[in-house]
Write a protein that holds these residues in place. Sequence first.
Motif, PDB file in Angstrom:
ATOM      1  N   THR A   1      30.631  48.843  44.399  1.00 20.49           N
ATOM      2  CA  THR A   1      31.214  49.275  43.116  1.00 20.49           C
ATOM      3  C   THR A   1      32.730  49.088  43.083  1.00 20.49           C
ATOM      4  O   THR A   1      33.346  49.308  42.046  1.00 20.49           O
ATOM      5  CB  THR A   1      30.919  50.760  42.844  1.00 20.49           C
ATOM      6  N   GLY A   2      33.321  48.750  44.206  1.00 22.08           N
ATOM      7  CA  GLY A   2      34.772  48.623  44.291  1.00 22.08           C
ATOM      8  C   GLY A   2      35.452  49.862  44.836  1.00 22.08           C
ATOM      9  O   GLY A   2      36.673  49.882  44.998  1.00 22.08           O
ATOM     10  N   ALA A   3      34.672  50.908  45.149  1.00 24.60           N
ATOM     11  CA  ALA A   3      35.265  52.160  45.641  1.00 24.60           C
ATOM     12  C   ALA A   3      35.973  51.952  46.974  1.00 24.60           C
ATOM     13  O   ALA A   3      37.095  52.438  47.168  1.00 24.60           O
ATOM     14  CB  ALA A   3      34.196  53.247  45.766  1.00 24.60           C
ATOM     15  N   GLY A   4      35.355  51.248  47.900  1.00 25.91           N
ATOM     16  CA  GLY A   4      35.976  50.995  49.199  1.00 25.91           C
ATOM     17  C   GLY A   4      37.235  50.161  49.063  1.00 25.91           C
ATOM     18  O   GLY A   4      38.255  50.456  49.683  1.00 25.91           O
ATOM     19  N   ARG A   5      37.171  49.128  48.236  1.00 25.81           N
ATOM     20  CA  ARG A   5      38.341  48.280  48.001  1.00 25.81           C
ATOM     21  C   ARG A   5      39.479  49.103  47.410  1.00 25.81           C
ATOM     22  O   ARG A   5      40.629  48.968  47.811  1.00 25.81           O
ATOM     23  CB  ARG A   5      37.988  47.126  47.081  1.00 25.81           C
ATOM     24  N   LEU A   6      39.177  49.983  46.462  1.00 21.42           N
ATOM     25  CA  LEU A   6      40.219  50.804  45.849  1.00 21.42           C
ATOM     26  C   LEU A   6      40.816  51.791  46.847  1.00 21.42           C
ATOM     27  O   LEU A   6      42.026  52.021  46.848  1.00 21.42           O
ATOM     28  CB  LEU A   6      39.682  51.529  44.620  1.00 21.42           C
ATOM     29  N   LEU A   7      39.991  52.367  47.703  1.00 20.29           N
ATOM     30  CA  LEU A   7      40.527  53.257  48.730  1.00 20.29           C
ATOM     31  C   LEU A   7      41.488  52.504  49.647  1.00 20.29           C
ATOM     32  O   LEU A   7      42.594  52.982  49.931  1.00 20.29           O
ATOM     33  CB  LEU A   7      39.386  53.890  49.541  1.00 20.29           C
ATOM     34  N   LEU A   8      41.090  51.317  50.086  1.00 21.89           N
ATOM     35  CA  LEU A   8      41.976  50.527  50.941  1.00 21.89           C
ATOM     36  C   LEU A   8      43.210  50.053  50.188  1.00 21.89           C
ATOM     37  O   LEU A   8      44.315  50.030  50.744  1.00 21.89           O
ATOM     38  CB  LEU A   8      41.223  49.336  51.529  1.00 21.89           C
ATOM     39  N   ALA A   9      43.049  49.690  48.912  1.00 20.71           N
ATOM     40  CA  ALA A   9      44.203  49.272  48.106  1.00 20.71           C
ATOM     41  C   ALA A   9      45.194  50.417  47.954  1.00 20.71           C
ATOM     42  O   ALA A   9      46.418  50.204  47.976  1.00 20.71           O
ATOM     43  CB  ALA A   9      43.736  48.779  46.738  1.00 20.71           C
ATOM     44  N   THR A  10      44.693  51.628  47.841  1.00 21.55           N
ATOM     45  CA  THR A  10      45.560  52.798  47.740  1.00 21.55           C
ATOM     46  C   THR A  10      46.373  52.971  49.014  1.00 21.55           C
ATOM     47  O   THR A  10      47.583  53.221  48.971  1.00 21.55           O
ATOM     48  CB  THR A  10      44.727  54.063  47.448  1.00 21.55           C
ATOM     49  N   LEU A  11      45.729  52.805  50.168  1.00 18.79           N
ATOM     50  CA  LEU A  11      46.457  52.919  51.429  1.00 18.79           C
ATOM     51  C   LEU A  11      47.453  51.779  51.592  1.00 18.79           C
ATOM     52  O   LEU A  11      48.569  51.989  52.074  1.00 18.79           O
ATOM     53  CB  LEU A  11      45.481  52.955  52.603  1.00 18.79           C
ATOM     54  N   ALA A  12      47.074  50.574  51.172  1.00 10.85           N
ATOM     55  CA  ALA A  12      48.006  49.446  51.230  1.00 10.85           C
ATOM     56  C   ALA A  12      49.219  49.720  50.350  1.00 10.85           C
ATOM     57  O   ALA A  12      50.360  49.418  50.733  1.00 10.85           O
ATOM     58  CB  ALA A  12      47.297  48.162  50.797  1.00 10.85           C
ATOM     59  N   ALA A  13      48.997  50.303  49.178  1.00  5.10           N
ATOM     60  CA  ALA A  13      50.104  50.622  48.275  1.00  5.10           C
ATOM     61  C   ALA A  13      51.037  51.662  48.898  1.00  5.10           C
ATOM     62  O   ALA A  13      52.262  51.568  48.744  1.00  5.10           O
ATOM     63  CB  ALA A  13      49.571  51.114  46.930  1.00  5.10           C
TER      64      ALA A  13
END
Length: 151
Positions: A78-90
């Motif tokens: 669903t993109g949840a994992g990608r968004l969690l990692l994107a948040t940490l990258a940010a």
Amino acid sequence: MVHELADYERAPERCHLTEEQLTAALFGPAPALFGHVAADSADQPIGFALWFLNFSTWEGVHGIYLEDLYVQPAARGTGAGRLLLATLAAICVERGYRRLEWWMINWNPAGRFYAAIGAAPMDEWVPYRLAGSALHDLAAQAAAAPTRADA
């Protein structure tokens, strides 16, 4: 969900975390653990990322060590994992951190997901762990060593 992750990683008997321990680690007087929760459209939790700061003596800056990333099976893709990692990258970019690192069990199919976002395995480093009686034995050596008051 941490216990769900332990089940997924085929080690439920090794997960002893309590709600009280997690609450104290995240919200106690000096938190050293940080977390993000992914929620669905009904605001129900479907995944999480738990992380803490590390420090690179070579880079001279902190980084983020991702202790756990978990998305419930029904919410994968669903993109949840990608968004969690994107948040940490940010967070890394915003704070000037140069690294976002984690370990993954070698059989985990998430390796394909990590490769798709540009993460690369670090096969030149060998992880070590000191735990149990070996940890206690080494600690006893420190207790038996003479100390200097000015150290």
